[in-house]
Design a protein around this motif. Structure first.
Motif, PDB file in Angstrom:
ATOM      1  N   LEU A 191     -31.456  -9.025   8.675  1.00 24.96           N
ATOM      2  CA  LEU A 191     -32.104  -7.976   9.463  1.00 24.96           C
ATOM      3  C   LEU A 191     -33.496  -8.406   9.916  1.00 24.96           C
ATOM      4  O   LEU A 191     -33.902  -8.133  11.044  1.00 24.96           O
ATOM      5  CB  LEU A 191     -32.187  -6.683   8.655  1.00 24.96           C
ATOM      6  CG  LEU A 191     -30.852  -5.991   8.362  1.00 24.96           C
ATOM      7  CD1 LEU A 191     -31.063  -4.799   7.432  1.00 24.96           C
ATOM      8  CD2 LEU A 191     -30.179  -5.560   9.637  1.00 24.96           C
ATOM      9  N   GLY A 192     -34.230  -9.084   9.048  1.00 18.83           N
ATOM     10  CA  GLY A 192     -35.561  -9.570   9.406  1.00 18.83           C
ATOM     11  C   GLY A 192     -35.517 -10.617  10.500  1.00 18.83           C
ATOM     12  O   GLY A 192     -36.348 -10.617  11.407  1.00 18.83           O
ATOM     13  N   VAL A 193     -34.526 -11.504  10.440  1.00 18.27           N
ATOM     14  CA  VAL A 193     -34.414 -12.541  11.461  1.00 18.27           C
ATOM     15  C   VAL A 193     -34.120 -11.919  12.823  1.00 18.27           C
ATOM     16  O   VAL A 193     -34.651 -12.353  13.845  1.00 18.27           O
ATOM     17  CB  VAL A 193     -33.328 -13.575  11.064  1.00 18.27           C
ATOM     18  CG1 VAL A 193     -32.983 -14.484  12.234  1.00 18.27           C
ATOM     19  CG2 VAL A 193     -33.794 -14.408   9.888  1.00 18.27           C
ATOM     20  N   PHE A 194     -33.291 -10.889  12.862  1.00 18.55           N
ATOM     21  CA  PHE A 194     -32.965 -10.268  14.136  1.00 18.55           C
ATOM     22  C   PHE A 194     -34.028  -9.272  14.608  1.00 18.55           C
ATOM     23  O   PHE A 194     -34.156  -9.025  15.801  1.00 18.55           O
ATOM     24  CB  PHE A 194     -31.611  -9.570  14.066  1.00 18.55           C
ATOM     25  CG  PHE A 194     -30.463 -10.532  14.114  1.00 18.55           C
ATOM     26  CD1 PHE A 194     -30.245 -11.312  15.236  1.00 18.55           C
ATOM     27  CD2 PHE A 194     -29.622 -10.662  13.038  1.00 18.55           C
ATOM     28  CE1 PHE A 194     -29.197 -12.205  15.280  1.00 18.55           C
ATOM     29  CE2 PHE A 194     -28.567 -11.557  13.068  1.00 18.55           C
ATOM     30  CZ  PHE A 194     -28.350 -12.330  14.196  1.00 18.55           C
ATOM     31  N   LYS A 195     -34.796  -8.701  13.687  1.00 16.38           N
ATOM     32  CA  LYS A 195     -35.780  -7.688  14.052  1.00 16.38           C
ATOM     33  C   LYS A 195     -37.033  -8.302  14.660  1.00 16.38           C
ATOM     34  O   LYS A 195     -37.554  -7.800  15.647  1.00 16.38           O
ATOM     35  CB  LYS A 195     -36.159  -6.868  12.817  1.00 16.38           C
ATOM     36  CG  LYS A 195     -37.231  -5.832  13.083  1.00 16.38           C
ATOM     37  CD  LYS A 195     -37.709  -5.223  11.779  1.00 16.38           C
ATOM     38  CE  LYS A 195     -38.850  -4.297  11.980  1.00 16.38           C
ATOM     39  NZ  LYS A 195     -40.111  -4.975  12.206  1.00 16.38           N
ATOM     40  N   PHE A 196     -37.519  -9.387  14.067  1.00 13.08           N
ATOM     41  CA  PHE A 196     -38.781  -9.967  14.509  1.00 13.08           C
ATOM     42  C   PHE A 196     -38.618 -10.679  15.845  1.00 13.08           C
ATOM     43  O   PHE A 196     -37.588 -11.261  16.140  1.00 13.08           O
ATOM     44  CB  PHE A 196     -39.322 -10.929  13.460  1.00 13.08           C
ATOM     45  CG  PHE A 196     -39.739 -10.256  12.187  1.00 13.08           C
ATOM     46  CD1 PHE A 196     -40.645  -9.225  12.198  1.00 13.08           C
ATOM     47  CD2 PHE A 196     -39.219 -10.664  10.972  1.00 13.08           C
ATOM     48  CE1 PHE A 196     -41.035  -8.602  11.029  1.00 13.08           C
ATOM     49  CE2 PHE A 196     -39.590 -10.045   9.795  1.00 13.08           C
ATOM     50  CZ  PHE A 196     -40.501  -9.020   9.822  1.00 13.08           C
ATOM     51  N   LYS A 197     -39.687 -10.651  16.640  1.00 14.84           N
ATOM     52  CA  LYS A 197     -39.642 -11.237  17.973  1.00 14.84           C
ATOM     53  C   LYS A 197     -40.196 -12.667  18.010  1.00 14.84           C
ATOM     54  O   LYS A 197     -39.721 -13.499  18.758  1.00 14.84           O
ATOM     55  CB  LYS A 197     -40.450 -10.371  18.937  1.00 14.84           C
ATOM     56  CG  LYS A 197     -40.037  -8.919  18.945  1.00 14.84           C
ATOM     57  CD  LYS A 197     -39.371  -8.568  20.227  1.00 14.84           C
ATOM     58  CE  LYS A 197     -39.053  -7.098  20.318  1.00 14.84           C
ATOM     59  NZ  LYS A 197     -37.896  -6.697  19.581  1.00 14.84           N
ATOM     60  N   TYR A 198     -41.184 -12.940  17.183  1.00 14.44           N
ATOM     61  CA  TYR A 198     -41.851 -14.241  17.248  1.00 14.44           C
ATOM     62  C   TYR A 198     -41.214 -15.218  16.270  1.00 14.44           C
ATOM     63  O   TYR A 198     -40.791 -14.845  15.178  1.00 14.44           O
ATOM     64  CB  TYR A 198     -43.342 -14.066  16.955  1.00 14.44           C
ATOM     65  CG  TYR A 198     -44.133 -15.326  17.091  1.00 14.44           C
ATOM     66  CD1 TYR A 198     -44.073 -16.076  18.255  1.00 14.44           C
ATOM     67  CD2 TYR A 198     -44.923 -15.791  16.071  1.00 14.44           C
ATOM     68  CE1 TYR A 198     -44.789 -17.240  18.389  1.00 14.44           C
ATOM     69  CE2 TYR A 198     -45.649 -16.946  16.190  1.00 14.44           C
ATOM     70  CZ  TYR A 198     -45.577 -17.664  17.351  1.00 14.44           C
ATOM     71  OH  TYR A 198     -46.275 -18.821  17.479  1.00 14.44           O
ATOM     72  N   VAL A 199     -41.172 -16.464  16.655  1.00  9.38           N
ATOM     73  CA  VAL A 199     -40.442 -17.470  15.897  1.00  9.38           C
ATOM     74  C   VAL A 199     -41.022 -17.692  14.492  1.00  9.38           C
ATOM     75  O   VAL A 199     -40.273 -17.905  13.535  1.00  9.38           O
ATOM     76  CB  VAL A 199     -40.366 -18.797  16.689  1.00  9.38           C
ATOM     77  CG1 VAL A 199     -41.731 -19.433  16.824  1.00  9.38           C
ATOM     78  CG2 VAL A 199     -39.388 -19.762  16.057  1.00  9.38           C
TER      79      VAL A 199
ATOM     80  N   HIS B 149     -40.373 -17.101   8.625  1.00 15.77           N
ATOM     81  CA  HIS B 149     -40.816 -16.591   7.332  1.00 15.77           C
ATOM     82  C   HIS B 149     -39.717 -15.753   6.681  1.00 15.77           C
ATOM     83  O   HIS B 149     -39.426 -15.922   5.488  1.00 15.77           O
ATOM     84  CB  HIS B 149     -42.089 -15.765   7.504  1.00 15.77           C
ATOM     85  CG  HIS B 149     -42.644 -15.254   6.226  1.00 15.77           C
ATOM     86  ND1 HIS B 149     -43.237 -16.072   5.297  1.00 15.77           N
ATOM     87  CD2 HIS B 149     -42.676 -14.010   5.706  1.00 15.77           C
ATOM     88  CE1 HIS B 149     -43.618 -15.350   4.266  1.00 15.77           C
ATOM     89  NE2 HIS B 149     -43.284 -14.092   4.484  1.00 15.77           N
ATOM     90  N   ALA B 150     -39.100 -14.882   7.457  1.00 21.58           N
ATOM     91  CA  ALA B 150     -38.019 -14.049   6.912  1.00 21.58           C
ATOM     92  C   ALA B 150     -36.849 -14.913   6.444  1.00 21.58           C
ATOM     93  O   ALA B 150     -36.283 -14.688   5.366  1.00 21.58           O
ATOM     94  CB  ALA B 150     -37.547 -13.050   7.964  1.00 21.58           C
ATOM     95  N   ALA B 151     -36.490 -15.906   7.227  1.00 19.20           N
ATOM     96  CA  ALA B 151     -35.363 -16.767   6.865  1.00 19.20           C
ATOM     97  C   ALA B 151     -35.671 -17.613   5.634  1.00 19.20           C
ATOM     98  O   ALA B 151     -34.837 -17.750   4.729  1.00 19.20           O
ATOM     99  CB  ALA B 151     -34.991 -17.668   8.042  1.00 19.20           C
ATOM    100  N   ALA B 152     -36.868 -18.168   5.571  1.00 17.75           N
ATOM    101  CA  ALA B 152     -37.218 -19.040   4.446  1.00 17.75           C
ATOM    102  C   ALA B 152     -37.316 -18.262   3.140  1.00 17.75           C
ATOM    103  O   ALA B 152     -36.783 -18.690   2.110  1.00 17.75           O
ATOM    104  CB  ALA B 152     -38.543 -19.749   4.738  1.00 17.75           C
TER     105      ALA B 152
END
Length: 125
Positions: free
Chosen positions: A28-36, A41-44
């Motif tokens: 959800l964090g990876v899809f919600k955030f707009k900036y790379v 950070h969410a993915a790691a």
């Protein structure tokens, strides 16, 4: 003995479910955030925490044997490798993105450092 097995099963399954929940929050964090960099950070963080919790749950379910040792070594390796690779990818984004100021606050010292790195890279190429 039966109580110990049930406790082991409940604890291991709980850890696996907690790891699964961590992965769902990460997605959800990876899809919600707009900036790379926010996505990185969410993915790691999700990978490091989710895989660690899931493997600890599998270690509990497996019991104390050689497989548990192998899974423990995988946890240690992932906890060392994932943050390093994420840091390198984030650093690449920070050094190559000329519009970094539009997305986050960058101090003057960091701007100068990134400009020096970019100039050195251009001179080497």
């Amino acid at each position: 003995m039966v109580i110990l097995k049930w406790t082991q099963f409940i604890l291991g399954t709980g850890m696996l479910l907690l790891g699964l929940f961590t992965f769902v929050v990460q997605i959800l964090g990876v899809f919600k955030f707009k900036y790379v960099l926010n996505r990185m950070h969410a993915a790691a963080m999700g990978d490091t925490l989710g895989i660690g919790i899931s493997l600890i749950g599998l270690m509990i379910l497996s019991g104390f044997n050689f497989t548990t040792l192998k899974m423990g070594l995988v946890v240690v390796f992932l906890w060392c490798a994932s943050p390093v690779s994420s840091h390198l990818i984030s650093r690449l984004e920070a050094t190559t993105n000329p519009h970094l100021d539009n997305y986050c606050e960058v101090s003057d010292e960091i701007k100068e450092y990134l400009e020096e790195e970019n100039n050195e890279a251009k001179e080497e190429a």
